[in-house]
Enzyme design. Structure first.
Site, short mmCIF file in Angstrom:
data_model
loop_
_atom_site.label_atom_id
_atom_site.label_comp_id
_atom_site.label_asym_id
_atom_site.label_seq_id
_atom_site.Cartn_x
_atom_site.Cartn_y
_atom_site.Cartn_z
N GLU A 180 51.28 9.85 37.77
CA GLU A 180 50.84 8.49 37.47
C GLU A 180 51.73 7.82 36.43
OE1 GLU A 180 46.69 7.99 36.75
OE2 GLU A 180 46.12 9.02 38.58
N GLU A 187 44.83 14.78 42.92
CA GLU A 187 43.60 14.62 42.14
C GLU A 187 42.53 14.01 43.04
OE1 GLU A 187 43.94 12.69 38.26
OE2 GLU A 187 45.88 13.66 37.94
C1 GAL Z 1 43.94 10.37 36.33
C2 GAL Z 1 44.91 11.11 35.43
C3 GAL Z 1 44.23 12.31 34.81
C4 GAL Z 1 42.91 11.91 34.22
C5 GAL Z 1 42.03 11.35 35.30
C6 GAL Z 1 40.66 10.97 34.78
O1 GAL Z 1 44.37 9.09 36.53
O2 GAL Z 1 46.02 11.54 36.15
O3 GAL Z 1 45.05 12.83 33.81
O4 GAL Z 1 43.15 10.97 33.24
O5 GAL Z 1 42.67 10.21 35.81
O6 GAL Z 1 39.90 10.34 35.75
#
Ligand code: GAL
Length: 958
Positions: A443, A517
């Site tokens: 990101e 993620e």
């Molecule tokens: C993502 C990020 C993670 C964490 C997560 C929380 O955007 O890559 O490190 O912050 O969100 O929702």
């Protein structure tokens, strides 16, 4: 005669046995000339100061300190006295010992560190190392696995370098500075004022430190690269070996590679004679081998080989280097997803930071193992080291346990510093069979939508491929279509709802894909009704950020609906400190985890267990202690991998329902105390059952240790889970009793927690020292040592005394007298109730006498240091410490030169004692971690709680 003959036979046998052992030992000694010694034990630690040099032990005050070699300043000076500093063993995270404070950064868990707390943001470490004279001629290196952060390292006062990254391993060759046959002083200053990530990162030397000794002709650090190609039932191994010749002459040598299997048998070998390197140079030597009937590394059977590499000079082994590797194939297919050894495997992954309850980022190796096992217990087969390089031990353990890893670098870029960090990561980790993918970014908001994002992704991937052509690279993106996402080799989608994944797949059919993620669900373990005032959120799976993230169940369904999607990495496996979404203060930890910060499974972990494992299981939520809710409907959910589940309340069926695929079942059950039972069936046969009972009040403390036999190595740990049970022995799921811990024998406690994201209880009690330096040192030469009452008196006028810090050329030195009075001053420190003030003094002459405010005092020896305990009532606004002694050789100037601004003459330390080891249960659970101190023996952990039956766990270390 016979007797004598017998005797001589016996002696003969003895000599033969001795010679035999000698014969074994000698070549073995000659064959293992490389030594890699862990030097985690016996460091000294003290807080410095980020803003005030005076409170940073004078660091930076000495002129020329960054211009002249050997001018290490303050604690970096080997003569500096650290006897008053705390003794610590590594790994050590000083941030976890600090209190919570609203002014602290919520992203970092609101610990009192960072800009508002300059007094807590710099840490100094010192260690004395004895290096024998017999090491002369070898190359000696210091290797740090990671220091958070901006570490500066000195050896014997010589500056070695600065490493800005808090995560990259780094190494200094100290050979040229070593005092062979004597003591060597390592000094490290870490400054954690500025943060790297947006989650708790700890502070200090939180990973291992090693001392490596080699022949000048040796395998370079991370100097092997073993690549395997499966050919039928065999494997071809291609080996690149980097050899360094630190000799000032050219060297000829031979290389021997042996492949050793898991039973210790050599199964393949090759020798290359007549290799050579020019003086002071480095070369890469390629070799290949065939491994017959190669045993593949897989998730079910993580089989490992060792490549044993020897360098031989004149037939003698001068270096030996072991590389563990596994033979496996890894494919990311754009249409069919991920394959291991040709077999389709969905990546059932979790993201994790390096952070655990009680210990922060300073995870003993055993805890890393325990955490991986905890993840495996609900079917996790993949681990994304978000968003930084993991420890080497985590990867070793992933190799051993069978866990696939995305190894992540921070941050994107191609500058020399960033490239060097990336290079170190790849060289360090490229032999691990567990590593399936390199991640070069996550990101990157400033560039993930822009052409520069595509460009940097391509450049970095190209760099990675040159170091490791066997693996692909990913960049995790929060929005796809442009920028980093089109540059990435394997697209990493962060959160399905933020992307048009199908559109992207249609547009880029050549790109494999993965959900780097998914989730970011917000649940508090053991909570079933939201309670924002206590920062608690119910544990039923649902979208954490409606509209932009999915529930765990939705996320997994989406993945399973797309054969081309390689898998999903849940954000996150473990809860971690910081990122206190959605509350901020007073929350101190995240709630994204499938397990809490201590590792207790949340209900979502049981959902994953039901879809990620085949072992028959059924899980009911919530608990069944709802006094006060009698008659009210409670939302009951059940997870199971059976094909149907029937729910009963107090033996009465509430109906049998077919289990929908990758989903859950629900019932609304009017609450009545008793027993809720779920029976899971497969084709009509019961395969699993769970009972959830309404319990009575807590009656006894229960401890469940992960293990009780520890290695006596000063590192091995046992995680102890603490609960309380009612009189029938049933754990009480709502209990919040306070438990007191006491440990005895060769064990120590290193951290505790309970998974409550709102708890501000102490994680790791530690005593805290404040220092007041003595100043205004003055000296008076005297001839009469019998009458010193005037110079030591409180009222003594020192205006005409000499300032011993003023350097005088030898010819201007005053004539040596018989004796000397040396006097320093200190202001009254603030001493709170319970605190202890102690004056540390030096042994400046054999016959010295000491006076505080004119009163004769006697120093006691405590732990090798000379101390004077001060009573607060004895102290005034200004105080003095006087030494009276015979004139030391070399006079006062010599004394001063060795004292580094007076550090050896005196320092005042005020100690706040450590808080007691005690913790409340949170929804029925707490955790305490027990560690071996290094000695063998037996000991106990006693757990006591007011009004309850106490319990004791017996431990053994050997
Ligand atoms: C993502 C990020 C993670 C964490 C997560 C929380 O955007 O890559 O490190 O912050 O969100 O929702």
């Amino acid at each position: 005669m016979r007797k004598a003959a017998e005797g001589s036979i016996r002696i003969g046998a003895w000599v033969a046995a001795l010679l035999f052992v000698w014969g074994l030992v000698l070549p073995a000694m000659a064959q293992t000339p490389r030594e890699r010694l862990n030097i985690d034990k016996d460091w000294r630690f003290a807080y410095g100061h980020a803003d005030e040099a005076q409170r940073d032990f004078g660091y930076g005050l000495r002129p020329f300190f960054f211009a002249k070699a050997g001018y290490g300043d303050g604690p970096a000076n080997p003569e500096f006295s650290d006897v008053s500093w705390r003794k610590v063993d590594l790994p050590h995270d000083w941030a976890v010992e600090l209190p919570f404070d609203q002014r602290g950064n919520a992203n970092h868990g609101s610990k009192a560190i960072g800009h508002p707390f300059p007094e807590n943001s710099v840490g100094w470490y010192r260690k004395t190392l004895t290096i024998p004279a017999s090491d002369k001629g070898r190359r000696i290196s210091l290797e740090f696995d990671g220091v958070y952060r901006n570490s500066v390292v000195w050896i014997n006062g010589h500056y070695l370098g600065t490493e800005p990254s808090g995560y990259s391993g780094f190494r200094y060759d100290i050979t040229d500075y070593v005092n062979f046959g004597g003591e060597n002083l390592i000094a490290v200053r870490a400054d954690a004022t500025v943060e790297e990530g947006w989650y708790y990162e700890g502070a200090g030397i939180y990973r291992h430190v090693w001392l490596t000794k080699t022949d000048p002709l040796h395998v370079a650090q991370w100097g092997t690269f073993v690549r395997s190609t499966v050919e039928g039932s065999n494997a071809r191994l291609d080996i690149d070996l980097t050899v360094q010749n630190a000799f000032k002459t050219a060297q000829g040598f031979a290389i021997r590679h042996e492949v050793v299997d898991a039973r210790g048998q050599v199964v393949a070998e090759t020798t290359q004679a007549d290799r050579s390197l020019n003086a002071v140079s480095e070369g890469v030597f390629a070799a290949n081998l065939t491994l017959g009937a190669a045993h593949l590394w897989s998730l079910e059977d993580p089989y490992l080989y060792t490549l044993r590499t020897s360098l031989l000079r004149d037939g003698q082994v001068v270096d030996r280097y072991d590389t563990r590797f596994g033979v496996r194939t890894v494919t990311f297919d754009p249409d069919k997803g991920f394959f291991l050894n040709g077999k389709a495997v969905k990546l059932q992954g979790t993201n994790n930071h390096q952070d655990h309850a009680g210990v922060g980022v300073a995870l003993p190796d055993g805890l890393q193992t325990w955490r991986l096992k905890q993840l495996k217990s609900f079917g996790v087969n993949a681990y994304r080291a978000s968003h930084h390089p993991p420890t080497p031990e985590l990867l070793d353990e992933a190799d051993r346990l069978g866990m696939l890893v995305i190894d992540e670098h921070r941050m994107m870029g191609t500058s020399p510093e960033i490239t060097h960090q990336l290079e170190r990561l790849i060289r360090r980790d490229r032999n691990h069979p567990s590593v399936i993918l390199w991640s070069v970014g996550n990101e990157e908001w400033a560039l993930e939508w822009k052409d520069i994002g595509t460009h940097l992704a391509l450049e970095m991937q190209d760099f990675v491929k040159r170091l490791d052509p066997t693996r692909r690279t990913t960049v995790a993106t929060s929005g796809s279509g442009k920028g980093t996402s089109v540059g990435a080799d394997v697209i990493g989608f962060n959160y399905g709802a933020q992307h048009d994944v199908d559109g992207f797949h249609a547009q880029h059919p050549e790109k494999p894909a993965i959900m780097t993620e998914e989730g970011s669900t917000l649940t508090t373990r053991g909570i079933y009704f939201d309670d924002p005032a206590r920062v608690h959120l119910n544990a039923y799976d649902r979208q954490g950020r409606p509209g932009s993230s999915l529930s765990i169940e939705e996320g997994w369904n989406r993945v399973m609906a797309r054969p081309w999607m390689s898998g999903m990495f849940v954000w996150t496996g473990f809860d971690y400190r910081g990122e206190t979404t959605p509350f901020g203060w007073p929350a101190i930890s995240s709630q994204f985890g499938m397990v809490d910060t201590t590792g207790v499974l949340k209900d979502t972990a049981y959902y994953l267990k039901s879809v990620w494992t085949d072992q028959p299981m059924v899980h009911i939520l919530p608990h069944w202690n709802w006094a006060g809710h009698e008659g009210q409907p409670i939302d009951v959910r059940v997870y199971s991998n059976g094909d149907a589940v029937e729910l009963f309340l107090n033996g009465k069926s509430l109906g049998r329902q077919p289990m929908p695929r990758y989903s859950h079942l629900k019932w609304r059950v009017p609450y009545a105390p008793g027993i809720l039972t779920a029976r899971a069936y497969q084709k009509g046969r019961q395969v699993a059952v769970q009972n959830v009972s309404t319990t009575a009040a807590p009656a006894a403390v229960v401890a469940r240790p992960y293990k009780t036999a520890l290695k006596a190595d000063g590192s091995d740990i046992s995680v102890v889970w603490v609960q309380v049970s009612d009189k029938k022995g049933r754990p009480v799921p709502t209990a919040d009793n306070r438990i007191d811990f006491e440990v005895s024998g060769p064990f120590r406690l290193i951290g505790m927690g309970n998974g409550d994201p709102g708890s501000h209880e102490v994680d790791r009690p530690a005593e805290r020292h404040r220092y007041v330096s003595l100043s205004n040192w003055r000296s008076l030469a005297i001839d009469d040592l019998t009458d010193t009452s005037r110079p030591v008196a409180e009222t003594a006028d020192t205006a005409n005394w000499r300032d011993p810090s003023q350097w005088l050329p030898p010819e201007a030195q005053p004539p040596l007298t018989k004796g000397l009075v040396l006097r320093g001053e200190f202001a009254r420190p603030a001493i709170n109730t319970g605190e202890q003030a102690v004056l540390f003094v030096g042994q400046l002459a054999p016959d010295q006498h000491l006076y505080v405010n004119g009163q004769a005092v006697t120093a006691q020896t405590v732990d090798g240091a000379q101390v004077i305990r001060l009573d607060a009532s004895q102290l005034k606004d200004r105080n003095s410490l006087s030494y009276v002694m015979t004139m030391p050789a070399g006079g006062v100037q010599a004394l001063y030169d060795q004292s580094v601004g007076g550090s050896r003459w005196g320092s005042l330390r005020v100690t706040t004692p450590a808080a007691p080891w005690q913790r409340r249960l949170f929804n029925g659970w707490a955790q305490v971690i027990v560690q071996s101190t290094g000695e063998p023996g037996r000991g106990h952990l006693r757990l006591v709680s007011s009004g309850l039956t106490a319990t004791t766990v017996d431990f053994q270390a050997e």
